[in-house]
Motif scaffolding. Structure first.
Motif, PDB file in Angstrom:
ATOM      1  N   GLY A  92      54.443  67.759  59.415  1.00 49.11           N
ATOM      2  CA  GLY A  92      53.581  66.603  59.506  1.00 49.11           C
ATOM      3  C   GLY A  92      54.727  65.382  59.236  1.00 49.11           C
ATOM      4  N   GLY A  93      54.349  63.980  59.239  1.00 46.17           N
ATOM      5  CA  GLY A  93      55.135  62.976  59.156  1.00 46.17           C
ATOM      6  C   GLY A  93      54.356  61.617  59.196  1.00 46.17           C
ATOM      7  N   ILE A  94      55.150  60.459  59.313  1.00 46.37           N
ATOM      8  CA  ILE A  94      54.520  59.254  59.316  1.00 46.37           C
ATOM      9  C   ILE A  94      54.761  58.968  60.977  1.00 46.37           C
ATOM     10  CG2 ILE A  94      54.632  58.606  57.019  1.00 46.37           C
ATOM     11  CD1 ILE A  94      57.113  56.836  57.895  1.00 46.37           C
ATOM     12  N   LEU A  95      53.662  57.973  61.296  1.00 48.61           N
ATOM     13  CA  LEU A  95      53.813  57.122  62.717  1.00 48.61           C
ATOM     14  C   LEU A  95      54.050  56.045  62.672  1.00 48.61           C
ATOM     15  CD1 LEU A  95      50.092  58.636  63.821  1.00 48.61           C
ATOM     16  CD2 LEU A  95      52.315  59.460  64.533  1.00 48.61           C
ATOM     17  N   PHE A 113      45.483  58.329  62.439  1.00 48.58           N
ATOM     18  CA  PHE A 113      45.607  59.559  61.709  1.00 48.58           C
ATOM     19  C   PHE A 113      45.351  60.591  62.916  1.00 48.58           C
ATOM     20  CE2 PHE A 113      44.635  56.847  58.045  1.00 48.58           C
ATOM     21  CZ  PHE A 113      45.690  57.257  57.224  1.00 48.58           C
ATOM     22  N   LEU A 114      46.374  61.317  62.983  1.00 50.90           N
ATOM     23  CA  LEU A 114      46.550  62.276  64.133  1.00 50.90           C
ATOM     24  C   LEU A 114      46.708  63.655  63.385  1.00 50.90           C
ATOM     25  CD1 LEU A 114      47.077  63.233  66.988  1.00 50.90           C
ATOM     26  CD2 LEU A 114      49.518  62.516  66.751  1.00 50.90           C
ATOM     27  N   ILE A 115      45.828  64.747  63.809  1.00 48.93           N
ATOM     28  CA  ILE A 115      45.969  66.258  63.692  1.00 48.93           C
ATOM     29  C   ILE A 115      46.224  66.816  64.805  1.00 48.93           C
ATOM     30  CG2 ILE A 115      44.965  68.098  62.593  1.00 48.93           C
ATOM     31  CD1 ILE A 115      43.054  66.137  61.079  1.00 48.93           C
ATOM     32  N   ILE A 116      47.138  67.720  64.915  1.00 53.19           N
ATOM     33  CA  ILE A 116      47.608  68.490  65.961  1.00 53.19           C
ATOM     34  C   ILE A 116      46.943  70.095  65.548  1.00 53.19           C
ATOM     35  CG2 ILE A 116      49.256  69.551  67.405  1.00 53.19           C
ATOM     36  CD1 ILE A 116      49.531  66.492  67.310  1.00 53.19           C
ATOM     37  N   GLY A 117      46.067  70.202  66.671  1.00 56.89           N
ATOM     38  CA  GLY A 117      45.452  71.547  66.695  1.00 56.89           C
ATOM     39  C   GLY A 117      46.030  72.374  67.516  1.00 56.89           C
ATOM     40  N   LEU A 118      45.560  73.798  67.813  1.00 54.34           N
ATOM     41  CA  LEU A 118      46.417  74.930  68.801  1.00 54.34           C
ATOM     42  C   LEU A 118      45.765  74.620  70.075  1.00 54.34           C
ATOM     43  CD1 LEU A 118      45.759  77.907  66.634  1.00 54.34           C
ATOM     44  CD2 LEU A 118      47.674  76.514  66.576  1.00 54.34           C
ATOM     45  N   GLU A 119      44.568  74.147  70.235  1.00 52.37           N
ATOM     46  CA  GLU A 119      44.066  73.706  71.483  1.00 52.37           C
ATOM     47  C   GLU A 119      43.605  72.378  71.779  1.00 52.37           C
ATOM     48  OE1 GLU A 119      41.183  76.524  72.920  1.00 52.37           O
ATOM     49  OE2 GLU A 119      41.961  78.171  72.044  1.00 52.37           O
ATOM     50  N   TRP A 172      55.166  51.128  59.604  1.00 54.23           N
ATOM     51  CA  TRP A 172      54.285  52.189  59.609  1.00 54.23           C
ATOM     52  C   TRP A 172      52.730  52.346  59.853  1.00 54.23           C
ATOM     53  CZ3 TRP A 172      52.620  53.686  53.885  1.00 54.23           C
ATOM     54  CH2 TRP A 172      51.878  55.127  53.755  1.00 54.23           C
ATOM     55  N   VAL A 173      52.362  52.697  60.903  1.00 52.26           N
ATOM     56  CA  VAL A 173      51.075  52.473  61.428  1.00 52.26           C
ATOM     57  C   VAL A 173      50.044  53.717  61.176  1.00 52.26           C
ATOM     58  CG1 VAL A 173      51.667  50.741  62.696  1.00 52.26           C
ATOM     59  CG2 VAL A 173      51.705  53.141  63.711  1.00 52.26           C
ATOM     60  N   GLY A 174      50.674  54.950  60.567  1.00 53.45           N
ATOM     61  CA  GLY A 174      49.719  56.364  60.452  1.00 53.45           C
ATOM     62  C   GLY A 174      50.666  57.288  59.976  1.00 53.45           C
ATOM     63  N   GLU A 175      49.871  58.542  59.926  1.00 54.45           N
ATOM     64  CA  GLU A 175      50.319  60.032  59.555  1.00 54.45           C
ATOM     65  C   GLU A 175      50.020  60.899  60.821  1.00 54.45           C
ATOM     66  OE1 GLU A 175      50.294  61.023  55.720  1.00 54.45           O
ATOM     67  OE2 GLU A 175      51.032  58.917  54.951  1.00 54.45           O
ATOM     68  N   TRP A 176      50.655  61.786  60.762  1.00 53.05           N
ATOM     69  CA  TRP A 176      50.299  62.850  61.527  1.00 53.05           C
ATOM     70  C   TRP A 176      50.746  64.380  60.700  1.00 53.05           C
ATOM     71  CZ3 TRP A 176      53.342  67.094  63.214  1.00 53.05           C
ATOM     72  CH2 TRP A 176      54.420  67.196  63.089  1.00 53.05           C
ATOM     73  N   HIS A 177      49.839  65.281  61.039  1.00 48.42           N
ATOM     74  CA  HIS A 177      50.087  66.522  60.588  1.00 48.42           C
ATOM     75  C   HIS A 177      49.238  67.734  61.368  1.00 48.42           C
ATOM     76  CE1 HIS A 177      46.197  66.001  58.295  1.00 48.42           C
ATOM     77  NE2 HIS A 177      46.291  67.448  58.160  1.00 48.42           N
ATOM     78  N   SER A 178      49.744  68.878  61.263  1.00 50.69           N
ATOM     79  CA  SER A 178      49.193  70.047  62.227  1.00 50.69           C
ATOM     80  C   SER A 178      47.993  70.776  61.297  1.00 50.69           C
ATOM     81  CB  SER A 178      50.088  70.927  62.601  1.00 50.69           C
ATOM     82  OG  SER A 178      51.139  71.555  61.500  1.00 50.69           O
ATOM     83  N   HIS A 179      47.247  71.321  62.038  1.00 54.86           N
ATOM     84  CA  HIS A 179      46.165  72.296  61.332  1.00 54.86           C
ATOM     85  C   HIS A 179      46.411  73.667  62.370  1.00 54.86           C
ATOM     86  CE1 HIS A 179      43.122  69.879  59.134  1.00 54.86           C
ATOM     87  NE2 HIS A 179      44.318  69.577  58.666  1.00 54.86           N
ATOM     88  N   ASP A 221      55.584  67.840  69.673  1.00 56.51           N
ATOM     89  CA  ASP A 221      55.289  68.941  70.409  1.00 56.51           C
ATOM     90  C   ASP A 221      56.594  69.982  70.176  1.00 56.51           C
ATOM     91  OD1 ASP A 221      53.655  70.895  72.180  1.00 56.51           O
ATOM     92  OD2 ASP A 221      55.100  70.371  73.540  1.00 56.51           O
ATOM     93  N   ALA A 222      57.557  69.453  70.412  1.00 52.38           N
ATOM     94  CA  ALA A 222      59.050  69.995  70.334  1.00 52.38           C
ATOM     95  C   ALA A 222      59.251  70.737  68.792  1.00 52.38           C
ATOM     96  CB  ALA A 222      60.013  69.499  70.799  1.00 52.38           C
ATOM     97  N   ASP A 223      58.955  69.856  67.840  1.00 52.43           N
ATOM     98  CA  ASP A 223      58.982  70.462  66.307  1.00 52.43           C
ATOM     99  C   ASP A 223      58.009  71.425  66.149  1.00 52.43           C
ATOM    100  OD1 ASP A 223      59.939  69.870  63.480  1.00 52.43           O
ATOM    101  OD2 ASP A 223      57.668  69.890  63.421  1.00 52.43           O
ATOM    102  N   LEU A 224      56.778  71.481  66.789  1.00 56.00           N
ATOM    103  CA  LEU A 224      55.878  72.374  66.208  1.00 56.00           C
ATOM    104  C   LEU A 224      56.204  73.725  67.328  1.00 56.00           C
ATOM    105  CD1 LEU A 224      52.616  70.255  66.367  1.00 56.00           C
ATOM    106  CD2 LEU A 224      53.694  71.291  64.341  1.00 56.00           C
TER     107      LEU A 224
END
Length: 168
Positions: free
Chosen positions: A36-39, A126-132, A91-98, A23-26
């Motif tokens: 994005g990055g890895i989990l 896999f985690l995608i961070i959205g605006l809401e 390494w158990v996953g990845e994340w990125h924002s949309h 959250d702070a990075d975004l």
């Protein structure tokens, strides 16, 4: 007579520390491009306990509509954490924002996740961070499509997710 018990669906646990880091990075950098990055976390039987996320590195490429993670940097950090933890942090996953209100995976995301999961031969989150609203799911080597997850519990330590739809 012994009856087969249905397998407990894997739970995905995300720590508050991980959520705060992403959250702070975004908030600082995620206004005009995907990030994005890895989990990193623990595999506890079928469950994933995710406590860390890498942040974008200088070799990564983020645009308004795509994030291309380079293995360089993320791989070295994951290997270092694996060694430091005596081979327990994985390494158990990845994340990125949309840049969309309600995050959902694209066909490019799903193809990439399928390849990663098959290469790793293990379930991956896999985690995608959205605006809401965010999207979280699990891919397994034996399935083509990710399993969408929903939040089932929240505490001061973190968040618990289970499959959004029960298997028939």
């Amino acid at each position: 007579m012994v009856l087969d018990q249905p397998a407990t669906p894997p739970t995905i646990l995300l720590s508050v520390k991980l959520a705060e880091t992403v959250d702070a990075d975004l908030k600082l950098h995620g206004h005009d491009r995907e990030r994005g990055g890895i989990l990193l976390g623990l595999r506890r039987g079928p469950h994933l306990h995710i406590d860390e996320a890498t942040l974008p590195m200088r070799w990564d490429i983020g645009t308004m509509f795509a994030f291309q993670r380079s293995s360089r940097g993320h791989k070295e950090l994951a290997l270092r954490r694996w060694r430091q933890s005596h081979k327990t942090i994985d390494w158990v996953g990845e994340w990125h924002s949309h840049p969309e209100r309600f995050a959902s995976p694209s066909s490019i995301d799903i193809r990439s996740w399928r390849a990663i999961t098959r290469d790793r031969a293990a379930p991956m989150a896999f985690l995608i961070i959205g605006l809401e609203r965010n999207w979280i799911g699990l891919c397994t080597p034996d399935r083509d499509a990710p399993i969408r997850y929903k939040e089932v519990e929240r505490s001061k330590a973190g968040f618990a997710f289970q499959p959004a739809e029960a298997k028939p």
